[in-house]
Design a protein around this motif. Structure first.
Motif: not given
Length: 300
Positions: A51-52, A40-42, A12-16, A67-73
């Motif tokens: 972190s989100a 994690g941008g605005d 799921v993208t943009g899932a923060g 679950a695992i976190a991913n910070g890719a744009s």
């Protein structure tokens, strides 16, 4: 009980936060292993921190999920490929992709900078393209895939101050139409969700007394149906405040006018007839429009 996603792996993208967070939590609750992606941008796409995403991962794990976190744009194809590799290395498959990441750069078209137009297209449209491209070989090989695009009523029907967002959102429906056709033989179903929800991106658009009714969780059931094993394909589901509709791009029966010097005048005179929606259809592919024109030409 809800639909079953046991053994499934979802990205799921943009899932923060907002809708994406609700999607990730709901999939995990129903047994899916989830890659929680968030730059994690605005809301304007500025800044970035994992972190989100990590917070949502912690929530899922606390509830007993994986679950695992991913910070890719999503605008960075290499980073997106890395995200899919991360899912494959961890769980060995990817079954569900929910393209939810998005930003807003709202302004009237007259005042909008082209850079803001381009960036919104880049995040919404190319972001989804990158994610689809990265999971496509995996889903093709597995002979299973469920992809959900996030479109919008703005793309389907327009909204003041959102030319960039609307163009990107309707483009996702066009992407869905063809990917659904191409994915069919590989058991890849591709659908689109048009949410009406009060999130940090949209909360200013809602009357205060309706904020609760339009919570993002009300949209989630539509995503789950579009991502499930028995999901339809090429379906646009609209959802908000507990209500659900389906949107379609239709074709009227049309009128045959032939070819000649005064056809423009004839068309102008008979435009209402051409636009008459009685007996309109939803074509199965672009070729069906041509087939209808051929049929009209033969009937003359």
């Amino acid at each position: 009980m809800g639909l079953d996603f046991k053994g499934r792996v979802a990205i799921v993208t943009g899932a923060g936060g907002g809708l994406g967070r609700q999607h990730a939590l709901a999939l995990a609750k129903r047994g899916a292993k989830v890659v929680v992606n968030d730059l994690g941008g605005d809301v304007h796409g500025v800044g970035g921190s994992v972190s989100a995403a990590q917070k949502v991962v912690d929530e899922i794990r606390a509830a007993g999920g994986e679950a695992i976190a991913n910070g890719a744009s999503v605008t960075d194809f290499e980073a997106v490929q890395g995200m899919v590799k991360q899912a494959m290395d961890t769980w060995g498959r990817v079954d569900v992709l929910v393209n939810n990441a998005g930003i807003l750069r709202d302004k009237s078209f007259a005042k909008m900078e082209l850079a803001d137009f381009r960036l919104v297209l880049d995040v919404h449209l190319m972001g989804a393209v990158h994610c689809c491209k990265a999971v496509w070989p995996v889903m093709t090989q597995q002979k299973y895939g469920r992809i959900v695009m996030t479109t919008s009523s703005t793309g389907l029907y327009g909204n003041f101050g959102q030319a960039n967002y609307g163009a990107a959102k309707l483009a996702l429906v066009g992407l869905m139409q063809t990917l659904a056709i191409e994915g069919q033989k590989h058991n890849i179903h591709v659908n689109a969700l048009a949410p009406t929800a009060a999130t940090r991106m949209t909360q200013d658009l809602f009357p205060p007394d309706m904020l609760e009714a339009f919570g993002p969780e009300a949209v989630v059931p539509a995503m789950l149906v579009l991502a499930a094993e028995n999901a339809p394909t090429r379906t646009v589901l609209c959802a908000g405040a507990g209500a659900f509709e389906s949107a379609n791009i239709t074709l009227t029966k049309g009128v045959y006018l032939g070819i000649g010097d005064d056809i423009d005048e004839q068309l102008a005179a008979r435009l209402d007839e051409v636009r008459d929606r009685t007996g309109e259809t939803v074509p199965g592919s672009g070729a069906e429009q041509g087939a209808n024109e051929l049929r009209l030409a033969r009937q003359r």
